[in-house]
Design a protein around this motif. Structure first.
Motif, PDB file in Angstrom:
ATOM      1  N   LEU A  89      37.699  29.843 -97.595  1.00 27.83           N
ATOM      2  CA  LEU A  89      38.941  30.238 -96.926  1.00 27.83           C
ATOM      3  C   LEU A  89      38.658  31.299 -95.874  1.00 27.83           C
ATOM      4  N   GLY A  90      39.161  31.051 -94.644  1.00 25.31           N
ATOM      5  CA  GLY A  90      38.976  31.985 -93.549  1.00 25.31           C
ATOM      6  C   GLY A  90      37.965  31.519 -92.515  1.00 25.31           C
ATOM      7  N   ASN A  91      37.127  30.562 -92.863  1.00 24.65           N
ATOM      8  CA  ASN A  91      36.144  30.041 -91.913  1.00 24.65           C
ATOM      9  C   ASN A  91      36.773  28.898 -91.104  1.00 24.65           C
ATOM     10  N   TRP A  92      37.752  29.250 -90.305  1.00 24.70           N
ATOM     11  CA  TRP A  92      38.540  28.233 -89.588  1.00 24.70           C
ATOM     12  C   TRP A  92      37.719  27.525 -88.506  1.00 24.70           C
ATOM     13  N   GLU A  93      36.722  28.211 -87.970  1.00 25.96           N
ATOM     14  CA  GLU A  93      35.890  27.553 -86.964  1.00 25.96           C
ATOM     15  C   GLU A  93      35.163  26.354 -87.557  1.00 25.96           C
ATOM     16  N   ASP A  94      34.634  26.511 -88.754  1.00 25.51           N
ATOM     17  CA  ASP A  94      33.936  25.401 -89.405  1.00 25.51           C
ATOM     18  C   ASP A  94      34.911  24.321 -89.862  1.00 25.51           C
ATOM     19  N   VAL A  95      36.092  24.746 -90.345  1.00 21.78           N
ATOM     20  CA  VAL A  95      37.082  23.767 -90.801  1.00 21.78           C
ATOM     21  C   VAL A  95      37.561  22.903 -89.635  1.00 21.78           C
ATOM     22  N   SER A  96      37.696  23.511 -88.461  1.00 20.98           N
ATOM     23  CA  SER A  96      38.209  22.766 -87.299  1.00 20.98           C
ATOM     24  C   SER A  96      37.250  21.666 -86.841  1.00 20.98           C
ATOM     25  N   LYS A  97      35.978  21.751 -87.226  1.00 17.79           N
ATOM     26  CA  LYS A  97      35.036  20.703 -86.840  1.00 17.79           C
ATOM     27  C   LYS A  97      35.381  19.372 -87.488  1.00 17.79           C
ATOM     28  N   ASN A  98      36.025  19.416 -88.664  1.00 22.41           N
ATOM     29  CA  ASN A  98      36.420  18.186 -89.352  1.00 22.41           C
ATOM     30  C   ASN A  98      37.837  17.743 -89.005  1.00 22.41           C
ATOM     31  N   LEU A  99      38.575  18.531 -88.207  1.00 25.49           N
ATOM     32  CA  LEU A  99      39.974  18.208 -87.870  1.00 25.49           C
ATOM     33  C   LEU A  99      40.184  18.204 -86.360  1.00 25.49           C
ATOM     34  N   SER A 100      39.210  17.703 -85.635  1.00 25.27           N
ATOM     35  CA  SER A 100      39.346  17.621 -84.178  1.00 25.27           C
ATOM     36  C   SER A 100      40.506  16.674 -83.832  1.00 25.27           C
ATOM     37  N   PRO A 101      41.376  16.985 -82.860  1.00 24.50           N
ATOM     38  CA  PRO A 101      41.230  18.047 -81.837  1.00 24.50           C
ATOM     39  C   PRO A 101      42.009  19.311 -82.150  1.00 24.50           C
ATOM     40  N   LYS A 102      42.405  19.565 -83.409  1.00 23.55           N
ATOM     41  CA  LYS A 102      43.187  20.748 -83.746  1.00 23.55           C
ATOM     42  C   LYS A 102      42.320  22.005 -83.602  1.00 23.55           C
ATOM     43  N   THR A 103      42.939  23.112 -83.119  1.00 18.79           N
ATOM     44  CA  THR A 103      42.215  24.359 -82.892  1.00 18.79           C
ATOM     45  C   THR A 103      42.174  25.192 -84.164  1.00 18.79           C
ATOM     46  N   PRO A 104      41.229  26.125 -84.278  1.00 21.35           N
ATOM     47  CA  PRO A 104      41.167  26.991 -85.477  1.00 21.35           C
ATOM     48  C   PRO A 104      42.443  27.788 -85.692  1.00 21.35           C
ATOM     49  N   LYS A 105      43.056  28.292 -84.605  1.00 19.10           N
ATOM     50  CA  LYS A 105      44.291  29.067 -84.747  1.00 19.10           C
ATOM     51  C   LYS A 105      45.417  28.190 -85.251  1.00 19.10           C
ATOM     52  N   GLU A 106      45.500  26.970 -84.766  1.00 17.89           N
ATOM     53  CA  GLU A 106      46.536  26.042 -85.222  1.00 17.89           C
ATOM     54  C   GLU A 106      46.368  25.713 -86.698  1.00 17.89           C
ATOM     55  N   ILE A 107      45.139  25.507 -87.114  1.00 12.28           N
ATOM     56  CA  ILE A 107      44.872  25.185 -88.526  1.00 12.28           C
ATOM     57  C   ILE A 107      45.236  26.370 -89.424  1.00 12.28           C
ATOM     58  N   GLU A 108      44.863  27.573 -89.013  1.00  9.08           N
ATOM     59  CA  GLU A 108      45.169  28.769 -89.811  1.00  9.08           C
ATOM     60  C   GLU A 108      46.669  28.963 -89.953  1.00  9.08           C
ATOM     61  N   THR A 109      47.416  28.808 -88.842  1.00 13.07           N
ATOM     62  CA  THR A 109      48.869  28.986 -88.892  1.00 13.07           C
ATOM     63  C   THR A 109      49.503  27.947 -89.806  1.00 13.07           C
ATOM     64  N   TYR A 110      49.068  26.712 -89.721  1.00 15.49           N
ATOM     65  CA  TYR A 110      49.637  25.644 -90.549  1.00 15.49           C
ATOM     66  C   TYR A 110      49.360  25.892 -92.034  1.00 15.49           C
TER      67      TYR A 110
END
Length: 418
Positions: A89-110
């Motif tokens: 939890l908190g490593n949004w940059e790595d998480v966003s690699k599997n949820l392209s094209p969503k951005t790390p900030k968008e993923i964290e807010t959601y």
């Protein structure tokens, strides 16, 4: 008719509305199926509880449906949760690699909106999160409890000579200074086999054991203030007697297992034991020489002192040998001449039962009648045991060899012993 049948099978048992292609099936209540909305609100009724095991079912087996937000499909929700479990939890940059094209900030807010601040977060996230971190680091030193760095009285020049750093309580050259060489080349190899892992574990264990020994020695130096003692003699040893200094020196290896106050108490107890043993030896000496009352002890000591002085003046023996004779159990009574010696024999209660020859022997050998009777009794017991081959042993009795020889010869002349 077919539409009515499908409506009955695909309706939510709680809100009675027709479920979408995706619904929740309770695994403990086979007849209970809920829509996604009722399941998200944690609805409970009858025997069904929200804590029951469940399974998500999809009639069309299509992951294109949405759960919370129309912009997020169910498959993306699953990828989000799996990625957070994988990367943390908190490593949004790595998480966003599997949820392209969503951005790390968008993923964290959601995630914060629908999983933390929603009803899911209120139910499953406790108000106070306990600390789940466990310190597995072993204690550095377990024999002696670590103590605070001592106040050093030595000068800076002396500390430089010793390579000691008082603020860090550390030394420039430590005990086993090359211990780190064992682990300096170790690295984490994910492809290592069991033998290599065991070898690495063995090297690390050896390194920790060396650190334990190093810290143990530093703690002993702190406890006993050995840095100051290295340069000057401590004040507590200035007025110390020789036997106490030798005792501390001989027992110095034991100090590594004790605190300083425990070691001092140990030495004090041993000294008390030495004093008690000497007193017991002195009282036994009094008893062997016929002294049975405390008020007679000073008279006996004074007579022994005068006898030793006369022997020294006459050159009959050294001071050391006389001291040994007076301190051990094998000491004799002081010598008396003429009337004084005869008076001391007459005052002995056993003098009346002795013959004239026996009283003369006591005067010649310079022992009291009580001591003579004790020696004679012991020699007769030894002769009886030896003559009859009795297995019982006679309790040993400390007898001066001169007294044993004189009394033994007299007993043989009288026929009491063979």
């Amino acid at each position: 008719m077919e539409k009515s049948s499908r409506s009955t099978e695909g309706s939510c048992v709680k809100c009675k509305s027709e479920t979408d292609n995706v619904f929740i099936q309770c695994q403990e209540c086979p007849k209970v199926q809920l829509c996604v909305r009722c399941f998200a609100h944690g609805e409970e009724f009858g025997g069904h509880l929200k804590t029951h095991a469940y399974i998500v079912k999809d009639r069309d087996f299509s992951p294109s449906f949405t759960v919370f937000n129309p912009k997020w499909t169910a498959s993306e929700e699953k990828i989000l949760l799996d990625s957070i479990e994988q990367y943390g939890l908190g490593n949004w940059e790595d998480v966003s690699k599997n949820l392209s094209p969503k951005t790390p900030k968008e993923i964290e807010t959601y995630y914060n909106k629908f999983y933390v601040q929603s009803i899911i977060g209120k139910v499953f996230i406790p108000s106070e999160i306990p600390n789940r971190m466990t310190d597995h680091t072993p204690a550095v030193h377990e024999c002696v409890i670590s103590v605070a760095p001592p106040e050093i009285e030595a000068s800076k020049e002396d500390l430089l000579r010793l390579a000691y750093m008082p603020n860090r309580d550390d030394y420039e050259y430590e005990f086993d200074n090359e211990a780190e060489h064992i682990v300096c080349n170790l690295y984490d190899d994910a492809n290592a086999d069991d033998i290599e892992k065991e070898l690495t574990f063995s090297l690390v264990s050896t390194y920790l054991n060396r650190l334990n020994e190093r810290q143990k020695r530093k703690d002993v130096c702190r406890e006993y203030k050995l840095v100051d003692k290295f340069f000057k003699k401590p004040a507590e040893e200035v007025g110390m007697k020789k036997h106490e200094r030798e005792l501390r020196k001989n027992l110095r290896p034991c100090s590594q297992f004790m605190k300083k106050d425990q070691f001092d108490k140990f030495i004090e107890t041993l000294q008390r034991e030495r004093q008690v043993k000497r007193r017991i030896s002195q009282l036994r000496n009094y008893r062997q020489n016929g002294i049975t009352k405390r008020e007679d002890c000073p008279v006996f000591d004074a007579a022994s002192f005068r006898r030793n002085k006369r022997k020294e003046a006459a050159g009959g023996g050294s001071k050391k040998s006389d001291r040994l004779l007076s301190d051990t159990d094998e000491t004799s009574t002081p010598s008396h001449h003429g009337r004084g010696h005869s008076d001391s024999h007459r005052s002995d209660p056993l003098c009346k039962i002795l013959s004239a020859n026996e009283r003369q022997l006591c005067t010649h050998v310079k022992i009291t009648p009580s001591r003579y009777v004790a020696i004679k009794t012991h020699l007769i017991k030894e002769d009886i045991v030896k003559k009859n081959d009795i297995k019982a042993r006679v309790k040993p009795m400390p007898i001066h060899k001169h007294h044993r020889r004189q009394v033994g010869n007299f007993a043989k002349e009288q026929g009491w012993v063979s």
